[in-house]
Structure formats: C-alpha cells, structure tokens
Design a protein around this motif. Structure first.
Motif, short mmCIF file in Angstrom:
data_model
loop_
_atom_site.label_atom_id
_atom_site.label_comp_id
_atom_site.label_asym_id
_atom_site.label_seq_id
_atom_site.Cartn_x
_atom_site.Cartn_y
_atom_site.Cartn_z
N THR A 369 0.84 -1.20 0.00
CA THR A 369 0.00 0.00 0.00
C THR A 369 0.87 1.25 0.00
O THR A 369 2.02 1.23 0.42
N TYR A 370 0.28 2.35 -0.48
CA TYR A 370 1.02 3.61 -0.54
C TYR A 370 0.28 4.77 0.09
O TYR A 370 0.75 5.89 0.09
N LEU A 383 -8.54 -0.87 2.99
CA LEU A 383 -9.39 -0.41 1.89
C LEU A 383 -8.55 -0.27 0.63
O LEU A 383 -9.00 -0.59 -0.47
N GLU A 384 -7.34 0.21 0.78
CA GLU A 384 -6.46 0.32 -0.38
C GLU A 384 -6.20 -1.07 -0.95
O GLU A 384 -6.22 -1.27 -2.16
N ALA A 385 -5.99 -2.05 -0.06
CA ALA A 385 -5.76 -3.42 -0.52
C ALA A 385 -6.95 -3.93 -1.31
O ALA A 385 -6.81 -4.57 -2.35
N GLU A 386 -8.14 -3.58 -0.83
CA GLU A 386 -9.33 -4.01 -1.57
C GLU A 386 -9.39 -3.34 -2.93
O GLU A 386 -9.88 -3.93 -3.90
N GLN A 387 -8.92 -2.12 -3.01
CA GLN A 387 -8.91 -1.45 -4.30
C GLN A 387 -7.95 -2.14 -5.26
O GLN A 387 -8.21 -2.21 -6.46
N PHE A 388 -6.85 -2.65 -4.72
CA PHE A 388 -5.94 -3.42 -5.57
C PHE A 388 -6.66 -4.65 -6.11
O PHE A 388 -6.55 -4.99 -7.29
N GLN A 389 -7.38 -5.31 -5.21
CA GLN A 389 -8.09 -6.51 -5.65
C GLN A 389 -9.04 -6.16 -6.78
O GLN A 389 -9.11 -6.85 -7.80
N ARG A 390 -9.77 -5.06 -6.58
CA ARG A 390 -10.73 -4.67 -7.62
C ARG A 390 -10.00 -4.37 -8.93
O ARG A 390 -10.38 -4.84 -10.00
N THR A 405 0.87 -6.03 1.39
CA THR A 405 1.49 -5.64 2.66
C THR A 405 1.13 -4.20 2.95
O THR A 405 1.14 -3.36 2.05
N SER A 406 0.82 -3.93 4.16
CA SER A 406 0.63 -2.55 4.57
C SER A 406 2.01 -1.94 4.74
O SER A 406 2.76 -2.34 5.63
N THR A 407 2.34 -1.01 3.90
CA THR A 407 3.69 -0.45 3.92
C THR A 407 3.90 0.37 5.18
O THR A 407 3.15 1.33 5.43
N PRO A 408 4.88 0.02 5.96
CA PRO A 408 5.16 0.88 7.10
C PRO A 408 5.74 2.20 6.61
O PRO A 408 6.40 2.25 5.57
N PHE A 409 5.42 3.22 7.31
CA PHE A 409 5.94 4.52 6.89
C PHE A 409 6.08 5.41 8.09
O PHE A 409 5.58 5.11 9.17
N TRP A 410 6.76 6.45 7.89
CA TRP A 410 6.79 7.49 8.90
C TRP A 410 6.53 8.81 8.18
O TRP A 410 6.49 8.85 6.95
#
Lengths: 487, 537, 469
Positions: A369-370, A383-390, A405-410
């Motif tokens: 995810t970004y 939700l972003e992951a679901e958008q990828f699926q779509r 993967t949920s991208t870790p970020f700071w």
C-alpha cells in the motif's frame, strides 16, 4: 490588436507536445490532403499524428527500468503499420523520388520511405549517401550506418533518450539491418560497446520473427565479448552492457540451458556461472554486474491481506509446485487508465496467457500500500488493498493470489508531514541484500521451482523464454531426472 | 457499463456531419434567431442602426456602435474561443458614455443605445467639458478584409499541428538541440462600425503569433534561444508556412554554436558604445517614444494607470522638442501589410493616415483619435496642417470602449547598407546586444534593459574588440533615460537590418490589450550605461 | 430556455447568471454531449459599472456585461480533452461549442490522463464576498462620488485622474460527476492620482473591497491631494541603502511576491529560491524551509476566507478535482508553518485528499507603531507611498520604482520631497530587516483582498535615480 491579449508579452506558459496531437479518422472530416505537403518533416509529422490517433496510445510512454531489449520493442517490430497510417505515408511521400532527392534530407527521407513501404527507394538513397561519404571517412560512414540501423529497425530509443526522428519501419527491416550492422561493426572507429549494441538491437527485434537471424546476432555479440581485453571487461561500459550480454547468452545457449534445466536447477545455475565466467573473467566486481539471484531459495511471501488464495495454511511460493512471484506497483498505478493497446495491458495479457496455458502453475502477486490509489488518498490500508483486488483481480483479471502488505511509513515532522515509506519485507528479501533490483511493476517475474529455488528472473516476455522454462520445470516434476546426470 | 468501440464509432459518425459546418453563434434580427452571418450582411447594418436610433432618441449628440465577432484558436494554454459582442458609445455635452453586452438583438441594441446615453448624462453634473471631434468623412458602406494568404480558420488544425511538429523534427536533426516551446496562435475578428454621422463600415482582420524556443547543448555548455520573427502580426498561417523558418533555424543554430565558442565574462559596469540589433531597438522604441507620443497619455489621461509621458508640455514641445538625434525619424501607420495594428478604419471610423511623429529628431506630431486630435486643432491651424485624426482609436472587442492605442511605428533606417554585423565590425571597442527585456518608469522616461534572463541564459550580449565579438557578457543590464538614449544614436543600420516586431500592451481602466508593430533597424548608441542589475546598493 | 429569454432583454434587476440559471445551463450543455465521457462546464458571467476621470472631468462612464462558457469534453478510451469557450447561451451555439470540444478531444492528447475518479465531496465555506450596496451603487451615485473626489483637487489647482468600478460576478464550476459549485461576488475599487499641472508632483490613494461601504473615497481623495501637494518640486538624492518607511500599499506591492511563493509548496521544495532548503540525498526529496524562521518574528501571514474583509471564492479546481478554500497560516511569528499546494501534491506526497488551496488574498500581522511614530524615530530615511513596475530579477531579487510620493526623513521629520528611485532588493531581506511595524489596514488590491501594515526597515537598496514624476 483585438483578441491577441492571449499573447502575454514574453511569458509563454504551456508546452504543446506536437508529437501527441491526434486525429481520429472516423470523426474528423478534415479536408487536409497530405499530398500538398512539400517537406519530408511535414510528412513525418502527419504520419505521427495519424498513427497516434489510430492506435489511441497515451502519449506518456511508461518506461520500465529494464533496458529496451525486452518484449515491447519485439512486439512492436512484428506488426506492420496500420493501414490508414501506411496510406498517409504513401500519399505524402509520393512526390519524393529516391534517386533525385537532396542528400541533406537523407535521414528523414529514409524514415519516410520505409513508412511508405518503399524499401527499394530507401536502399537507393542509403547507397547514394554512403557513396557520397566515401570508403575512407570512417567516422562519417559509421554515423550514417548507425542512423540507418536505427531507421531500419525503428529504434525510437537511444540509451534512454528519444531518437531525433520519428521512425516508422514496421515491421522492422531485419535483413537490411543485418547487412548494415555487419558493415557497421567492421569500421575501425566503432567502439566495442556500439558493436555490441548494434547486434543487440538486431537480436531483440529478430528473436520473435526470425530466430535464425537472431541466433547469428547473439553469436556475433558473444564474439565481440570474447574479443575484449581484461581491462575492457573491468570498465564501467562493460558493466552497463551486462544485460545485453546476458540476453545474448540466453538466446545463443538456450538449448544447453534448457537441457541443464531438465536435469536440475542447480545444473542450470552452474551453467550460467560457467558462462559468466567465460565472458566476465573471474573478477568478482565484474561478475556482480551479471548476478541474478538464481539458485537462491525463494523467500516466503508475507502479507497483511490475502486475496484469491485457496488455502491459507500453505505458504507461498508453494513448495512442491512451480511458482511465479510477480511484484506489482507502484508502476502499475500508471496503468489504471491505459487502454487496450498500451504496454501495461499487453503485459497483463501475457501473464494471463501463461496462467491459462499452465494451470498447474502457482502465481503469487505481491503488492504494497502507498496511502493513495489513483487520485484519491484512501482511508485505511485495508481499503487500499481491496482497491488493488478490484483493479487487478476483478477488472484486469490478473491470475493468482494477491498478497498485499501494509507499507510501514513514517512522516516528516510537522509542518512538512510528507510520507516516507519504509522498506517492506517482501521487497527487502527479494532484493537479496540490495544485489537485485526488485521490479516496480509486473515484469519480470521470479520463476521458482518445486524445491523453492529461484530459477530465473530474466525473460524476453511472458510469451517468450518463460513458457519453455515452466514446461521444463513441470515436466521435471512429473518425471524426476535420473540421478547421476546431475552436475 | 464499459463504453464499447461500436458506441464510439456511432458517435463519430454523427460528429462527421455537424462538424464540417462553421460554428454558428446566433443573432436575433427579428423574432427568430439566425446564425451570425458574415459581417457584410445588410441586416447587421439595420441592427446597428437601431442602437444609434435609440442613442439619438435619448439625446446623444454623437454615437457609434460596434459589433464584433471574434474567433481564437487554442494555443499558449488557452482554449479555442468564439464570441459576439456589441458596444455603444454616446457623447452628450462633452461627456462619453458606453454600454456593451454579448447579445446581438434588436432589443439589446435599443437598450445599449439608451444606456450609453444614460451613462454619459450622469457625469456632467454641472461641470462643462468640451469635446471637439476632428472631422472625418463618413464612410458609406465600406467593407475591407485584411489580405492574408492562408486563413488559419479555413484550414484543418491538423495541418497547423503537422507544420509545427515538422519544425521540431527539422530542428532536432541538428545534434544537441531540443525544442522547449512550440506554439502558434491565431485570431480573427469581424467588426461592423456605425455612427450617427452616417458611417457604416465592416472589416475582417487577422492576427497570428507563435513561439519557438530551443536549447543547444554541446558538451557541458548550453544555450537557449528563441526564433525571431514570430511576434504578433496581422498575418495568416502563411507567416509560418511560407516564411523561411528553416533557414532562420539554421542561422540561429550557427549563431548559437559560435556563441558557445566564446568565453563568458561577468559584466564590467561602465559606459560603452553599444550596437543593438533591430529587436532591441524596436523594444526601446516601443517602451519609450511609442507611449510617450500618445497625446492622451501626455495630457494625463492614463495618469492613474500606466502613467504619463516625458513629453510633459505637449503643446509647447510640439515642433521643437528634440526627442533624439537628427538621424532619428519615426513614422506611424495602420496600413502596412502584416502590421499588428493594421486596419482599414479605426474604431472612430477614420481611415488612418501615415504620419510622422519624429522628424530628424524633432517631435512633430502626436498619435491621435478624433477626440485627441481636437486638442491640436489650434496647433494644426497655426501650422497649416490638416485638422484630422490620425486614426489611433482601437477597442479590443465591442465589449470594450475604444481607447487611443499605438499604431504601427517605423523607425527610418539609415541610408547606408549596414546590417548588425557591419555595425559591429565598425566598433573599435564596446558591446553588442541581440536581445533585451525593457522596463520603463511611469513616464516612459527612465528604464532598464535586462540583457539576459537569469537561469535560461537566453541573453546574448557581447564584448566587442576591434570589430569582433570576443566574449559573451553574462548578467548585464543597462540603464537609460529616453531623451539621452535617442540623442546618443551614433549610427543607424540600413534597410536590410530592419525587422518588424509585434508588441502587446495594456492600457486603460478597465484594462484592455492591443497589439501594434514596430519596425526598427539595428543601431549604434554612444556610451550606454552598463550595470549589474543584481547588485544591490 | 430561461437563461436564453432573460438575456434577450437584459435589465438592471439581475445582470449576471444566478446559480439556478447556471445549473440549468450546465444540464443543457451536458445534454448536447455525444460519445459519452465527461463534460465539465465553467460559467462566468459579470456586470461592471465603471467611471473614469482625468484632468478633473469624467472621461468615460460605462455599463458592461459579458458571459464566458467554458466547455471541456473528455471522451472515453481517449486521453485528451477538448476545451472551447463561447459567450452565447442558445442551444445552437452551445451545441456547436460542444461538438468543437469533442473534435479537439479527438485531436489532442495529454501527457497523462487526468480523468478524476471519485474525489470526495467537500464542505465549502460561505465567505462574505457579496454586498448589496456594491451591487446597488447606481450610475448616478458613482457620478456623484466622482464629483466629490474631483472638486477638492480642482479647487487646489491640481489635476485629478481616477477610476471607480463596481463589479458583480457569478462563477459556476462543474467538475465532472460533482455537484455544481457556485459563488456570486462583488468587487469595488476606487483610486485616484492627483498631479500638479506643471508635472512637479504626484500623489495617489486607492481602496478596494467587495463591500463599497468599506471604502472611504473622500478620505482617499484627501490623501491623494495632500500627497500631491507635499510631493512637489522633489530634489535629487543619491541612491544607496536607506532606512525606509513603507506605507501599507508599498509593502503590499512587495509582499505579493512573498505570498506567491507561499502558494507553491512544490516549487519551494524543488526549485532554487528563498524558501528552498536543498535536496536531501538520504531521503531523496527536496526540502523547503517549513518549520524554520524565514522572516521577522513579529510577522504572521495568513488567510481566512471567513474573515469579513478577506472573502474569496471558496472553491478551486486545479485539474485533479475540486477542493475547498480553508483558513491557512503560512508564516506564524516569522516561522514558515505552511505552504499551499493543490490536490495532486496532497494525494501523492501527503496521502491526504485535502489540499491547502492557493490564494493571493492575505492578512499580514502588525504592530503598535504608527507611521508618525516611525517617522519621529528615524534619523535618516525615506517614506515611500507605493511602488510601480515591480519585477523579479531572479528567484529572490526584485526591482521596481517608487511612485506618487517619496520623502526624505531627517532627524525625525519629513524634510523634503525627493525624486523617485529604482530599488534592487528582496522582499525577503526586507522582512528580515524590520525595525518597526504598524497597524494593518486594507490596501488597494481589487483582484485579491489584502490587509497589510506599514513597516520600517533598514538597509533597503536603491540603485539608481529616476526623475519621472
């Protein structure tokens, strides 16, 4: 005067990219007749315009991080110009005769003649130009041949920069180009990198259409490499040619490579190491330029969300099966609005074909995810992951299980607040200590055998090299090789 | 439901039939609207007459009405546009009123006629004001079309695009070049003008402009330049298609290559004799003498906006003020073929004449409209000159009231056949300048010329030694004071050195833009002050 | 048909298109579209009442109105869009405009598709941008006002030139698949220049507001006349560095460039300039000076559309979808706390849907010192009414001219009028060299309202003399 108030004194705002103007033949009742154009460049401009509109291509061409030796150019080179485009080319070029045109217009005219299918006129023009240069002016001769090679192969890219002319030789004129390359490499002033590249371009375009010619080109490339000194092999130029050389080896030694793969992955890898040793010497710094993570165990794919996965208890890549691990995004974001003729969708189609052909193949799509999707910043990463699926599974029918993967970020501290993404485990692992650049879009995939060993990461396309290897691996699975023949 | 190719083709088929016809805007002659006809249609005269009737009926001493139909192609980031406008101007006891709107209909004509008078009446409020309009013969049904070879609105936009792209392709054949900006823009206006003095005339004018900038990189050095000759002009598409642009591109590349061989130097402030090319000279003229000789400006009519003029006592200075060296002669016209301000009739209905503003350095006339010519009645009478307007009235479109605007200016070339390079060759020591961005103060008196553009390195200022350009000066500016500048003319280039440039200026409250051309030769100026414009005190 | 009928007979009751008329118009236009895809329509309609005078007499009074309908068509499976503008409202003209836009869409391709998908809906503020007084300022009243402004100048033997305008505008924007956004606003402006007939002096004053009652024309006229009289027969002084007392208008003419920079976060991070902090090679991105002190700590520069004096149209659209204009504080006590950016930046860099809308209206904080006190505490300096022709020389440095009143201050008093000067300096240096700050007042800025204090700063660089008056 009235109305010219748009011409603000001195301040020009927008860049028009004329190359991107399109005219759809269906809709515009243009009274334009290109037969009236008197210059070669106007003809080339008209062909560009009509080609763009007929093919409906986005003007923004996605550039992958791979060199231009892969599927894109190959596929383009096979197809002829669409009929309306060829018609415009013929009509506009009619006034130019090969024998009489001024040689100053040589390069654009060459391009125009090939666009109009007037190969004889092109050859005549080229012959005149070479005659004018004479047999002893080596540099100039080399430059003319280099230009001609690009034109005959419609090589629109030159080391990342666009070629100075629009080129329309579709299909690529392989036979003519081969003789030009042969003449080109014999000129003393041509450096070895240029010789290698010339054969390389020819090889790439020939592999699909004319394997015999491609084979010759690959062999010629390897001959150039063999003729290099140790000093030359340690040069940075050599490092940057590694991918070309790999491609040549892959093609030239394909029989032996497939054979060794039938024995075992270890045999395949060992053969590669041997070939690298031949071309690169034993200098490890040079060898690194050729390194791919083949023969390494494929790391386990981790994810925060899985989609289209049949069995959540089975780790991926799936042991005991042949696998493809395909990394998606962020490059694929640009693919969301592409239409059917785009590079993106052609490549997606290739993956779908592979999946269809090999139902036993396990495919894992790997994404992260970004914090944004297309032109929206979505709420939670789920939700972003679901958008990828779509987008990828449902709308584009990409095969396989999707691991997100949920991208870790700071974030930079306020007031800057920009998001800085951290590395995700899958990418870190598949980079093998930063020795391999994980692709930032769908191609190329990682091919993994039944033991979980990475077999290969370099293919010409989803439709070339890869299917043969998958077939070999699947056959190995059914009929294990006899022991004793392993190396 | 994804859009299918078949739907698209169906849509395309429909588009074919309609798109071929010109885009009609509607006019309401009577009860039913009709497509806006060509401007010579006699029904437009009837419409115009209604406006004048209404204005007269409401008490106007004089009134005129303009109907304009404007077209503009896309370009420079703007959209393709088409519009109608109508504006009525009324004079009541020395006061002007104006009303305008976008609708061509009988009702609107009447409303605007009345409203213009209403505006005019409201302002006298007991103070008197005299307006004497210089006489102008009434125009009886005149019609004029600016002669252009290729009407850019009659050809396919694809042809224009192909042409522009072909220039890019041609240029990028030269090693090291890359085109940065490539634009073309066209306008067309049809105007009908009617006045209570019986004038009725219609005309169609065109305008075009372009921009073509490219970089040349050789090794680690680079330059950016713009192709000359694409500034606004009263020309059609022929100014691109039929102009020797390739030759100009080749020449420019050759110049840039030569420039790249020259060493670069920072500016050494001081005073230098300077050879300025036509573009610089035209720019200086357009910034100084052009506005300074607008009579309304000189009398303070723009004081609250653009400013005034350094010709501070117009009536006293006329005939005696030395604006420049004796070699300076500046004439004005609105008739030269391809001039940006070229028309058959101005927005007062006057046929502009060619007239002299500066003769042998001396101010001999001003730019005038019928109203401002009126201020010179006494002067003209005393000097046996005809009492007439020079035809400088212009409105951007009928939505705007006419203002006095600058006509095409021509600075007379020298008699000897010297071009820029010849003038440089004749310079023992000094500088040569090929491009300049001019800034002037609100009296058009003192100004600065920036001889380079920070970052883009587009300037071309050279150090000259013994007739040769020996170095490029980077980061220079110049300061000037208009009268001293024009008096310091040492030499003027010959006719072959003269070039024409189009300038778009803003004037008025509310502001309007207008375009005029300036033709000027190359010239040598004595002891020009060179500064470092980035240096603080 | 309603808009059509009404415009055939324009009258004073409604001189521009209302929200309902725009909404109907947009629906009609969308109905003309062929070939699917998206249609975006922007409609601007305006009325303007104008009065101009020069040499103490009105030179022109006008009543004007016009419309602008901008149609953008994006066709499916194509990456380009066609844009066309017309000023007519009938079916035939609008249909033709839509067709033309479709034709251009066929011809043109962009470097990237900008088809906006599912942008969230926002709430828009309702700022004070409409005044019935402004809209109702009749022709007669404008004439009376002008007369009252001119008479004192004429009585003093001076020549007055000036301009009064009231304008009303309806702005409608319909990004694809979003509800119509509409704002109606008025703007009023009044400015005048009073000059000595021999050209020996010139004074200026001006004011603007959406609300005519906030403009005091007679006070402006008094000020312009007083400055004219006081500016006569200026003497020459040497260029150089001076302490300057800048009246609010002069400050505004420099600070607009600061505000322009504050409105472009992307440029601040990626282009050289006063707000750029270079490239961070570790993080691989450009940095701005966000978080750092960039000007004197007495200064706060902000904008709140709900400020009664600083209303602006509350929505924007930069091609990535519409967004609201909300309050922002760019500089807080000298520290750069925010920079404006559009939606593309918001989504890509901040993963946020809400941009900080760029806008040129602003409020600059002030201080306790009046101009009189500033003068009284100045040993040697210059008092500047305003600047003219301010232009950038490079990213941070500007040049321009003083205009309409420049006085030398010596030992706490105005000693003489001096000739105008050209400056070469930077508003950033200025705002870092402050000595005293005064009370902020609205300045003449018809395009975007601004509230600005007078300032005293040291070492302002005047580089040459100009003797234009």
């Amino acid at each position: 005067m009235r109305g010219l108030h748009l011409l603000l004194s001195g301040l020009v705002i927008a860049l028009v990219t004329p190359a991107a103007q399109g005219q759809t033949l269906f809709a515009t009742p243009d009274t334009l007749d290109v037969a009236r154009y008197t210059t070669v460049e106007e003809c080339l401009a008209a062909i560009s315009r009509v080609k763009d509109s007929v093919e409906n291509q986005p003007a923004w061409i996605w550039r992958d991080t791979l060199p231009a030796t892969q599927s894109r150019l190959a596929a383009d080179a096979r197809a002829p110009l669409p009929a309306p485009v060829a018609a415009v080319a013929r009509r506009c070029s009619a006034r130019f005769r090969g024998g009489a045109v001024p040689l100053g217009d040589f390069a654009p005219l060459l391009s125009l003649f090939l666009a109009a299918d007037r190969d004889a006129d092109a050859d005549t023009l080229l012959a005149r130009r070479l005659k004018e240069v004479g047999p002893t002016a080596d540099r100039e001769r080399a430059a003319v041949l280099d230009t001609a090679i690009h034109v005959y192969l419609a090589l629109n890219q030159v080391g990342g920069q666009p070629f100075a002319l629009p080129l329309f030789a579709h299909p690529a004129r392989l036979a003519a180009a081969e003789s030009l390359v042969t003449a080109f490499v014999q000129i003393k002033t041509v450096p070895w990198e240029a010789r290698l590249d010339a054969y390389g371009e020819l090889a790439v375009l020939a592999v699909s259409a004319d394997t015999v010619r491609a084979g010759r080109a690959a062999k010629a490339m390897l001959a150039v490499v063999n003729g290099l000194s140790d000093l030359e092999r340690r040069s940075s130029a050599f490092r940057s040619e590694a991918i070309q050389i790999n491609a040549a080896l892959m093609f030239d030694r394909r029989a032996a490579l497939l054979d060794s793969l039938r024995h075992s992955t270890a045999a395949y890898v060992a053969l590669w190491r041997e070939m690298w040793g031949e071309v690169a010497g034993q200098d490890s710094a040079v060898l690194d330029g050729f390194a791919r993570p083949i023969g390494r165990p494929a790391p386990r794919i981790k994810a925060d969300w899985w989609f289209a996965r049949d069995d959540s208890t089975v780790g991926r890549p799936v042991k005991g099966k042949v696998n493809l691990v395909v990394f998606l995004n962020p490059g694929d974001f640009s693919c969301f609005e592409s239409d059917d003729t785009s590079l993106c969708n052609r490549t997606y189609a290739g993956l779908r074909r592979v999946a269809q052909r090999f139902p036993a193949l396990e495919i894992t799509l790997v994404a992260q995810t970004y914090g944004l999707f297309d032109k929206m910043a979505p709420p939670p990463p789920g939700l972003e992951a679901e958008q990828f699926q779509r987008a990828w599974l449902t709308e584009r029918h990409l095969p396989g299980a999707l691991a997100v993967t949920s991208t870790p970020f700071w974030r930079l501290p306020a007031p800057d607040r920009r998001r800085i993404n951290r590395d995700v485990p899958n990418v870190v692992q598949y980079s093998f200590g930063r020795t391999w650049h994980v692709p930032n879009w769908i191609f190329p995939p990682f091919l993994i055998d039944q033991d979980g060993t990475i077999v290969e990461t370099a293919f010409r396309s989803f439709d070339a090299d890869l299917p043969e290897m998958i077939a070999v691996l699947l056959a190995r699975q059914v009929t294990p090789p006899q022991s004793g023949r392993d190396r | 439901m994804p859009f299918t190719r078949r739907d698209f083709l169906k849509a395309g088929a429909t588009v074919v039939t309609v798109a071929a016809a010109p885009r009609p805007l509607l006019v309401y002659f009577g009860r039913r609207p009709e497509p806006a006809p060509p401007i010579q249609d006699s029904r437009l005269k009837d419409l115009a007459a209604k406006a004048l009737e209404a204005a007269r009926g409401a008490g106007a001493g004089y009134a005129d009405v303009r109907l304009t139909h404007d077209w503009s192609t896309a370009g420079f980031g703007g959209a393709a546009a088409e519009s109608l406008a109508v504006g009525v101007r009324a004079l009541v006891n020395g006061y002007w009123g104006f009303a305008s709107g976008p609708v061509w209909s009988s009702d609107e004509m009447a409303r605007l006629g009345r409203e213009a008078v209403h505006q005019a009446r409201t302002n006298s409020l007991g103070n008197s004001r005299v307006v004497e309009l210089a006489p102008a013969p009434a125009v009886r049904d005149g019609h004029w079309v600016m002669p252009v070879k290729v009407d850019p609105f009659e050809i396919s936009p694809s042809e224009i695009q192909d042409f522009l792209l072909s220039l890019k392709i041609y240029t990028e054949r030269f090693r090291g070049t890359s085109v940065q900006v490539l634009e073309a823009h066209f306008v067309k206006q049809e105007e009908a003008l009617a006045s209570t003095e019986g004038t009725y005339c219609t005309q169609r004018v065109y305008g075009s402009s372009g921009a073509f900038w490219f970089n040349l990189v050789k090794g680690d050095k680079g330059l950016g330049r713009a192709l000359d000759g694409l500034t606004p002009a009263g020309l059609g598409f022929e100014r691109f298609r039929d102009a020797p642009l390739r030759e100009a591109i080749r020449r420019l590349i050759a110049e840039m290559e030569e420039d790249l061989t020259l060493p670069e130097k920072p500016v050494d402030v001081g005073r230098y004799d300077a050879v300025l090319n036509a573009r610089c000279t035209a720019g200086l003229l357009a910034a100084t003498l052009g506005p300074a000789t607008e009579l309304d400006r000189a009398l303070g009519y723009e004081a609250n906006a653009g400013g005034t003029s350094y010709i501070t006592a117009p009536f006293d200075m006329l005939g005696s003020y030395e604006t420049g060296a004796p070699s300076l002669t500046v004439t004005a016209n609105r008739s030269e073929s391809g001039g940006c301000a070229t028309v058959q009739w101005d927005d007062d209905g006057v046929v502009p004449d060619e007239f002299t503003l500066v003769q042998d350095g001396v101010l001999v006339d001003f730019q005038t409209t019928r109203e401002s010519a009126g201020w010179l009645k006494g002067y003209y009478a005393a000097h046996g000159r005809p009492f007439r307007s020079h035809g400088c009235a212009a409105a951007a479109s009928a939505i705007n009231a006419p203002l006095q605007r600058t006509p095409n200016l021509v600075m007379a070339a020298g008699s000897q056949a010297a071009v820029f390079d010849d003038l440089v060759a004749g310079l023992t020591a000094g500088i040569a300048v090929k491009d300049m961005l001019v800034d002037v103060d609100f009296q058009h008196l003192s100004g600065s010329g920036r001889l380079y553009y920070e970052g883009s390195r587009m300037g071309s200022t050279y150090e000259v030694k013994r007739g040769k350009r020996v170095a490029r000066i980077v980061g220079a500016g110049m300061l000037f004071r208009a009268p001293e500048l024009w008096k310091s003319l040492l030499k003027i280039g010959g006719p072959a050195s003269a070039q024409r440039y189009g300038f778009v200026d803003t004037k008025g409250e509310p502001a309007q833009n207008d375009c005029h051309s300036v033709t000027a030769p190359a010239a040598v100026f004595k002891q020009v002050t060179l500064i470092d414009p980035l240096r603080r005190a | 048909m309603s808009g059509l009928g009404r415009f055939l007979r324009l009258d004073d009751s409604l001189r521009f298109l209302s929200r309902e008329e725009c909404a109907t118009l947009v629906e009609r236009i969308r109905g003309f579209a062929q070939g699917g895809g998206k249609t975006e329509v922007d409609v601007t309609s305006w009325w303007s009442g104008e009065l101009r005078w020069a040499r103490n007499r009105v030179s022109l009074a006008s009543d004007r109105r016009d419309i602008s309908v901008h149609v953008s068509r994006t066709l499916p499976a194509m990456t380009g869009d066609g844009n066309v503008m017309t000023n007519q409202l009938d079916d035939v003209s609008l249909t033709a405009a839509v067709r033309e836009a479709e034709r251009w869409a066929h011809r043109r391709q962009h470097s990237r598709t900008d088809i906006v998908t599912s942008v969230p809906d926002f709430q828009y503020a309702k700022p004070a941008i409409w005044s019935d007084t402004s809209y109702g300022l009749t022709t007669e009243e404008r004439g009376r006002i002008a007369r009252a402004l001119v008479d004192p100048a004429e009585a003093a033997g001076m020549l007055s030139a000036g301009y009064i305008e009231v304008r009303a505008q309806g702005t409608a924007s319909t990004p694809a698949e979003k509800p119509l956004m509409y704002a109606q606003q008025t703007t009023g402006q009044c400015s005048m220049t009073v000059r000595d007939p021999e050209g020996r002096g010139s004074g200026w004053a001006g004011g603007s507001s959406y609300d005519w009652t906030r403009i005091d024309p007679e006070a402006l006229a008094r000020r312009a006349l007083q400055k004219c009289l006081a500016s006569r027969n200026p003497v020459t002084i040497e260029p150089g560095r001076y302490t300057v007392i800048l009246e609010p208008q002069a400050v505004h003419e420099l600070v607009v460039f600061v505000v322009a920079a504050l409105n472009d976060r992307h440029a601040a991070e990626n282009q050289p300039g006063p707000l750029n902090a270079g490239y961070d090679t570790a993080l691989r991105l450009g940095r701005s000076k966000l978080g750092l002190k960039v000007v004197d700590e007495r200064l706060t520069i902000s904008h709140d559309p709900m400020d009664p004096a600083l209303g602006v149209i509350p929505f924007g659209d930069d091609g990535w979808g519409p967004y609201p204009v909300d309050a922002v504080t760019w500089i807080d006590h000298g520290v750069l706390t925010d920079l404006s950016f559009g939606r593309a930046y918001a989504v890509r860099e901040l993963t946020d849907n809400v941009p900080i809308a760029p806008r040129m209206a602003y409020r600059m904080s002030g201080g306790p010192t009046s101009v009189e006190e500033m003068i009284a505490t100045t040993k040697r300096g210059l008092l500047v009414t305003r600047f003219s022709g301010v232009r950038p020389l490079n990213e941070g440095l500007f040049t321009g001219l003083t205009r309409d009143g420049l006085w030398l201050i010596e030992n706490g008093k105005i000693s003489k009028a001096v000739k105008n000067l050209r400056f070469t300096d930077s508003p950033w240096f200025l705002l870092n060299s402050l000595e005293q700050v005064g009370e902020p007042v609205p300045v003449f800025s018809p395009d975007a309202p601004a509230i600005v204090p007078p300032l005293k700063a040291r070492d302002f660089s005047f580089t040459s003399l100009i003797d234009a008056i």
